[in-house]
Design a protein around this motif. Structure first.
Motif, PDB file in Angstrom:
ATOM      1  N   UNK A   1       2.219   4.825   0.987  1.00 18.09           N
ATOM      2  CA  UNK A   1       2.406   5.289   2.433  1.00 18.09           C
ATOM      3  C   UNK A   1       1.940   6.629   2.218  1.00 18.09           C
TER       4      UNK A   1
ATOM      5  N   UNK B   1       3.588  -1.154  10.820  1.00 14.69           N
ATOM      6  CA  UNK B   1       2.808  -1.490  11.757  1.00 14.69           C
ATOM      7  C   UNK B   1       1.465  -2.076  10.832  1.00 14.69           C
ATOM      8  N   UNK B   2       1.566  -1.323   9.720  1.00 13.86           N
ATOM      9  CA  UNK B   2       0.498  -1.547   8.737  1.00 13.86           C
ATOM     10  C   UNK B   2       0.576  -2.931   8.087  1.00 13.86           C
TER      11      UNK B   2
ATOM     12  N   UNK C   1      -6.051   2.646   1.417  1.00 14.98           N
ATOM     13  CA  UNK C   1      -5.672   2.977  -0.002  1.00 14.98           C
ATOM     14  C   UNK C   1      -6.693   3.540  -0.733  1.00 14.98           C
TER      15      UNK C   1
ATOM     16  N   UNK D   1      -4.957   5.372   8.767  1.00 11.20           N
ATOM     17  CA  UNK D   1      -4.247   6.533   8.274  1.00 11.20           C
ATOM     18  C   UNK D   1      -3.755   6.264   6.738  1.00 11.20           C
ATOM     19  N   UNK D   2      -3.355   4.729   6.542  1.00 10.62           N
ATOM     20  CA  UNK D   2      -2.966   4.519   5.282  1.00 10.62           C
ATOM     21  C   UNK D   2      -4.106   3.943   4.316  1.00 10.62           C
TER      22      UNK D   2
ATOM     23  N   UNK E   1      -0.068  -5.678  10.484  1.00  8.45           N
ATOM     24  CA  UNK E   1      -1.425  -5.708  10.754  1.00  8.45           C
ATOM     25  C   UNK E   1      -1.812  -6.748   9.528  1.00  8.45           C
TER      26      UNK E   1
ATOM     27  N   UNK F   1       4.637   3.712  10.518  1.00 12.45           N
ATOM     28  CA  UNK F   1       3.344   3.476  10.297  1.00 12.45           C
ATOM     29  C   UNK F   1       3.440   2.245   9.417  1.00 12.45           C
ATOM     30  N   UNK F   2       4.204   2.330   8.369  1.00 14.91           N
ATOM     31  CA  UNK F   2       4.086   1.171   7.260  1.00 14.91           C
ATOM     32  C   UNK F   2       4.393  -0.247   7.933  1.00 14.91           C
TER      33      UNK F   2
ATOM     34  N   UNK G   1      -2.622   0.664  17.836  1.00 17.50           N
ATOM     35  CA  UNK G   1      -1.592   1.397  17.073  1.00 17.50           C
ATOM     36  C   UNK G   1      -2.002   0.823  15.425  1.00 17.50           C
ATOM     37  N   UNK G   2      -1.859  -0.516  15.404  1.00 18.18           N
ATOM     38  CA  UNK G   2      -1.949  -1.143  13.895  1.00 18.18           C
ATOM     39  C   UNK G   2      -3.303  -0.430  13.511  1.00 18.18           C
TER      40      UNK G   2
ATOM     41  N   UNK H   1      -2.773   3.061  12.173  1.00 19.80           N
ATOM     42  CA  UNK H   1      -1.983   3.307  11.024  1.00 19.80           C
ATOM     43  C   UNK H   1      -2.648   2.883   9.897  1.00 19.80           C
ATOM     44  N   UNK H   2      -3.305   1.852   9.989  1.00 18.25           N
ATOM     45  CA  UNK H   2      -4.222   1.029   8.935  1.00 18.25           C
ATOM     46  C   UNK H   2      -5.560   2.370   8.454  1.00 18.25           C
TER      47      UNK H   2
ATOM     48  N   UNK I   1       0.918  -1.167   0.036  1.00 16.30           N
ATOM     49  CA  UNK I   1      -0.191  -0.243  -0.007  1.00 16.30           C
ATOM     50  C   UNK I   1       0.916   1.373   0.014  1.00 16.30           C
TER      51      UNK I   1
END
Lengths: 191, 119
Positions: free
Chosen positions: A106, A121-122, B42, B39-40, A125, A118-119, B32-33, B36-37, A104
């Motif tokens: 950033x 963590x994402x 797609x 915020x990002x 996840x 963030x990346x 937190x995950x 972050x998800x 995805x």
């Protein structure tokens, strides 16, 4: 006559069914990002997620003349269709097939360190979500990432609110356990 | 409270101290995950949006064609019927009928039987 792009989903859909093609664009802009987000996290595959998003909206265009706004909200209906399409695709996959890590983009904003974290963590996840059973995964995505209220999730998944609560609670706990095993790498211990 | 009870409480509080950080870390990790998800999230590509809008146009066009096609078909069939009726009234149907009635006359047989019976 062009329909106001700020009109409600039901009004836009009615206008589209009546022949106003301009009503389709605001509907697509409104719902495609959410559908794509759910599909991407369910499937872990950007190309498949795009196909699911397109297919869900295609079904909306087809059902437009028969749409009954009393029966469902457009957003809930679309979530339901997209969820079913994702689950169908997951079931068609071979069990041994690994889920690809999603690439995805950033999001802009924040410093390089914050973006990197963030990346990470994402991605963590995504990998953790892929380990959850599919319905638990779907419930967690709709509740904790898309932030849908439980009754909407229940409608989208075709289950009761109690079942949604149970699925999200178990899913969240399982995710927490998986992610906390990598707490140093992901920077959770310093928060 | 006995010494044993004190030991029990001590064990419990110790267990709570040990368990709490893990549970908390799990919650923090999940929160937190999720942040972050969110915020990002797609964004659909321009190509995907174009595919979706093309679908919308195609479905609308097909529906329009289907509706007018049916009306057009009915009108054409009606016009053809009227035209045939005017140009050749009964001719088309008459061509498929047998030239003579298919029922044989029964009267002679009855006359013969009546003659046998006599007065």
């Amino acid at each position: 006559m062009r329909t106001d792009p700020e009109a409600s989903d039901a009004e836009l859909l009615r206008a589209y069914a009546a022949g106003d093609l301009s009503a389709a664009a605001p509907l697509a802009r409104r719902h495609a990002p959410r559908l794509l987000s759910v599909a991407r996290r369910m499937l872990g595959d950007p190309a498949e997620a795009e196909d699911v998003t397109q297919e869900a909206l295609l079904r909306l265009w087809r059902i437009a003349p028969d749409w009954d706004p009393e029966r469902a909200a457009v957003s809930t209906w679309l979530y339901r269709v997209a969820s079913n399409l994702c689950i169908d695709r997951l079931r068609r996959r071979r069990p041994t097939e690994p889920l690809e890590a999603a690439n995805m983009p950033v999001a802009p904003g924040g410093g390089p360190q914050e973006r990197l974290q963030d990346a990470q963590r994402r991605d963590a996840l995504e990998q953790a979500l892929a380990r959850l059973p599919e319905r638990q995964r779907l419930a967690v995505i709709l509740r904790h990432i898309e932030e849908l209220p439980n009754p909407d999730i229940a409608e989208a998944m075709g289950i009761g609110v109690d079942a949604v609560e149970s699925l999200t609670a178990r899913g969240r706990r399982a995710l927490g356990r998986i992610l906390s095993a990598r707490k140093e790498a992901l920077g959770y211990d310093g928060e | 409270m006995t010494g044993n009870d004190d030991d029990g409480v001590g064990d419990l509080s110790g267990a709570r101290r040990d368990a709490l950080p893990d549970a908390l870390i799990e919650r923090i990790a999940a929160d937190a995950a999720f942040v972050a998800a969110r915020r990002d999230a797609p964004a659909p590509s321009a190509l995907l949006m174009a595919r979706i809008e093309r679908d919308a146009r195609r479905v609308a066009r097909t529906r329009r064609r289907g509706g007018w096609g049916a009306v057009g078909g009915l009108l054409a069939a009606g016009a053809a019927g009227v035209a045939i009726g005017l140009v050749d009234p009964g001719g088309v149907i008459g061509a498929y009928l047998p030239p003579e009635p298919a029922v044989e006359p029964l009267a002679p047989a009855y006359e013969f039987q009546l003659a046998e019976l006599g007065p």
